[in-house]
Design an enzyme around this catalytic site. Structure first.
Site, short mmCIF file in Angstrom:
data_model
loop_
_atom_site.label_atom_id
_atom_site.label_comp_id
_atom_site.label_asym_id
_atom_site.label_seq_id
_atom_site.Cartn_x
_atom_site.Cartn_y
_atom_site.Cartn_z
N HIS A 1 0.72 -1.09 -0.05
CA HIS A 1 0.07 0.08 0.10
C HIS A 1 0.76 1.18 0.04
O HIS A 1 0.76 2.40 -0.68
CB HIS A 1 -0.85 0.00 1.39
N CYS B 1 -5.52 7.58 -26.00
CA CYS B 1 -4.96 8.16 -24.61
C CYS B 1 -4.01 7.29 -24.19
O CYS B 1 -3.44 7.37 -23.03
CB CYS B 1 -5.93 8.60 -23.87
#
Ligand code: PEP
Ligand code: MG
Length: 591
Positions: free
Chosen positions: A196, A510
């Site tokens: 994390h 993109c």
């Protein structure tokens, strides 16, 4: 007391890139401070009462955190606190601790901590990152209970600016609160690129190095330190030479690439034969690139709004989002901004304990899917975008659409929000364009029914490639298979463009491929309406456009679409690229 300045270099593994010069601060793990105290019989009940009280206070804290998480972040993040609440109130575990306090006649904090160490040791050595994360959750709860037992409150320590923190590990919450205190980097002994901490640090551009052999007790705070999270080095008390080398490298890495955009003369760039090739930039968190792009009227072709979430670890509320979108809409008043609604899940969440664990996250709860379930969060985001849209330069882009019903549902929710705003007489762009990302092959195969419903399309080649080729874009074992120049990917792009143009819908690219010079003649040949790329690729791309003759690319497009292998596609494109600007350009694709 001033630390002894001792030159020392420790090697490690960078998990969030960057290089900084600051001052060290060593954070010792809490467990070393839990001391063993013999307790007389008469005081044992007192220890048990104290433990019960500490658990109660912790449960109250966690309940408060969960409630505020529900308000601010919605479903997923609250799961962290729900899991921690279960850990804190595990009656079997607490019963065992109480039993041992009585039988061993020791203080509650020590006995509790010993049990925690025993419970977490096997989890910590597990090969499964999810299980290792569980150990961190247990330790986070234990830290709270132990600090209540020792009568300490959990206030963030005051950290001087320019600090590099060195510790065993830090939670995402700690990273965020330290960042607010202007911490500039981290050195940790535990973790991995998927931790994390790595995820949050990368989103916040904070460098992190993992040094497994870190001996925290041997390190001192207050020393000058270079944290090199590119080569994986931590230099304590650097020499003058090392500092000057650091300064040079900082200069070289700085925003130079981006500032070169300022010197571009012609935007959008034109090919040699005068055809305009619209270019845009992709945006994550606001930074210097956006300032320069705004100045040059380069539109934002992809605003990855999920980084607002990733930067904080919580869903930003409507007001916070409104401020961001309003600011960007104001800055880009001369061009436009495509705001992609939160595209979370898979690599942009899966390592976070706030998100449900999935066996196969790339094929799981990601993109538009969770947002259509967390309707109120989706509507908050839409409301924030609409409120910022009165200049008529914002567009809404929906990620990972794989089925027509997803688009219909999202459109209905957007219509509901519009209706509510209208009732409240709030100004917004009634005709705000609503587009979809083309990232899943099914989207293209149902183009005839889906495309007429949308206002624009944007091809996300990063995901489209992984879903066409069944090759995970972040798995190094299949990196050889993951290639956007595979003929199947090119065919799918061509098909998307044809279908879009058939129904008169603009189509952008993109994904990373949009900024790849090798792919440029292909995209020029397909007449893509916008190439939106990472800002540091804009300059080279614009310069290359000027050297290409658009009338020469059609035979190249035909020849690569007829290719049967990635290598032959690349060979043809490379040969064209090498000939760009020379007279050989004309013949290159036949080579
Ligand atoms: C893509 O998939 O190509 C894309 C632009 O989206 P992201 O990289 O954010 O998944
Ligand atoms: Mg994508």
């Amino acid at each position: 007391m001033k630390a002894v300045d001792k030159h020392k270099v420790i090697k490690g593994r960078p998990i969030a890139a960057g290089i900084v010069l600051g001052n060290s601060r060593v954070v010792l793990p809490g467990e070393t401070q839990v001391v063993e105290i013999a307790v007389p019989d008469s005081a044992l009940s007192g220890e048990i009462n104290a433990l019960e009280l500490a658990v109660k206070e912790t449960v109250n804290e966690l309940n408060d955190l969960r409630d505020s998480a529900i308000k601010k972040m919605g479903g997923p993040a609250t799961k962290i606190f729900e899991a921690q609440l279960m850990i804190a109130q595990d009656t079997e575990f607490l019963g065992q601790v109480k039993k041992d306090i009585r039988s061993e006649k020791l203080n509650a904090a020590f006995v509790y901590n010993e049990h925690i160490k025993k419970a977490t040791a096997p989890l910590k050595s597990s090969a499964d990152t999810y299980i290792r994360q569980m150990a961190l959750d247990i330790e986070a709860v234990a830290g709270r209970i132990i600090s209540h037992l020792s009568g300490k409150t959990r206030k963030d320590p005051v950290i001087p600016p320019n600090t590099v923190l060195i510790g065993k590990s830090f939670t995402p919450g700690e990273v965020l609160s330290y960042r607010r205190q202007k911490v500039i980097g981290f050195v940790v002994a535990e973790g991995g690129p998927d931790s994390h901490m790595g995820l949050i640090a990368r989103a916040l551009y904070l460098p992190v190095v993992i040094a497994k052999d870190l001996k925290l007790s041997k390190l001192v705070s207050g020393q000058q330190i270079i944290l090199d999270a590119i080569d994986g080095k931590i230099i304590f008390a650097p020499t003058a030479e090392e500092i000057s080398d650091y300064q040079q490298r900082r200069k070289r890495m700085g925003p130079a690439l981006i500032t070169r955009i300022k010197h571009l003369k012609e935007i959008p760039p034109k090919t040699r034969d005068g055809v305009e090739i619209p270019v845009g930039g992709n945006m994550t968190l606001p930074g210097p690139a956006e300032e320069i792009m705004a100045e040059k009227n380069i539109p934002i072709g992809l605003y990855r709004s999920e980084f607002l979430y990733l930067a904080k670890g919580t869903f930003p509320d409507e007001e916070t989002q409104f401020e961001h979108y309003e600011q960007v809409a104001r800055k880009f008043a001369g061009s436009s901004v495509v705001i992609r609604t939160f595209d979370l899940g898979y690599d942009k969440m899966s390592a976070d304990d706030a998100w449900p664990h999935e066996e196969n996250p790339a094929l799981g709860w990601r993109g538009i899917r969770p947002m259509l379930e967390m309707k109120s969060l989706f509507k908050d985001q839409i409301r924030a975008i609409l409120r910022a849209s009165s200049r008529k330069n914002l567009k809404i882009l929906l990620p990972m659409i794989s089925d027509i019903s997803e688009f219909d549902q999202a459109k209905r929710l957007i219509a509901q929000v519009k209706f509510e705003l209208k009732k409240k007489k709030v100004q917004y762009d009634e005709n705000i364009p609503i587009g979809i990302m083309v990232e899943v092959p099914s989207t293209v195969l149902i183009a005839d029914s889906l495309f007429p419903k949308v206002d624009f399309l944007s091809i996300g080649t990063n995901d489209l490639t992984q879903y066409i080729l069944a090759a995970d874009r972040k798995n190094s074992k299949v990196a050889g298979l993951y290639n956007s120049f595979h003929p199947a990917v090119l065919q799918m792009i061509k098909m998307t463009v044809d279908k879009a143009k058939n129904c008169g819908k603009p189509v952008a690219v993109c994904g990373e491929m949009a900024g790849d010079i090798l792919a440029l003649p292909f995209f020029i040949g397909l007449k893509i309406d916008l190439l939106s790329m990472s800002p540091n690729r804009i300059v080279d791309l614009c310069r290359t456009v000027k050297k290409i003759d658009s009338s020469l690319v059609q035979p190249l497009v035909h020849s690569i679409l007829a290719s049967s292998s990635t290598s032959s596609v690349i060979k043809r494109l490379e040969s064209f690229k090498n000939a760009i600007g020379s007279r050989r350009q004309k013949e290159s694709h036949f080579e």
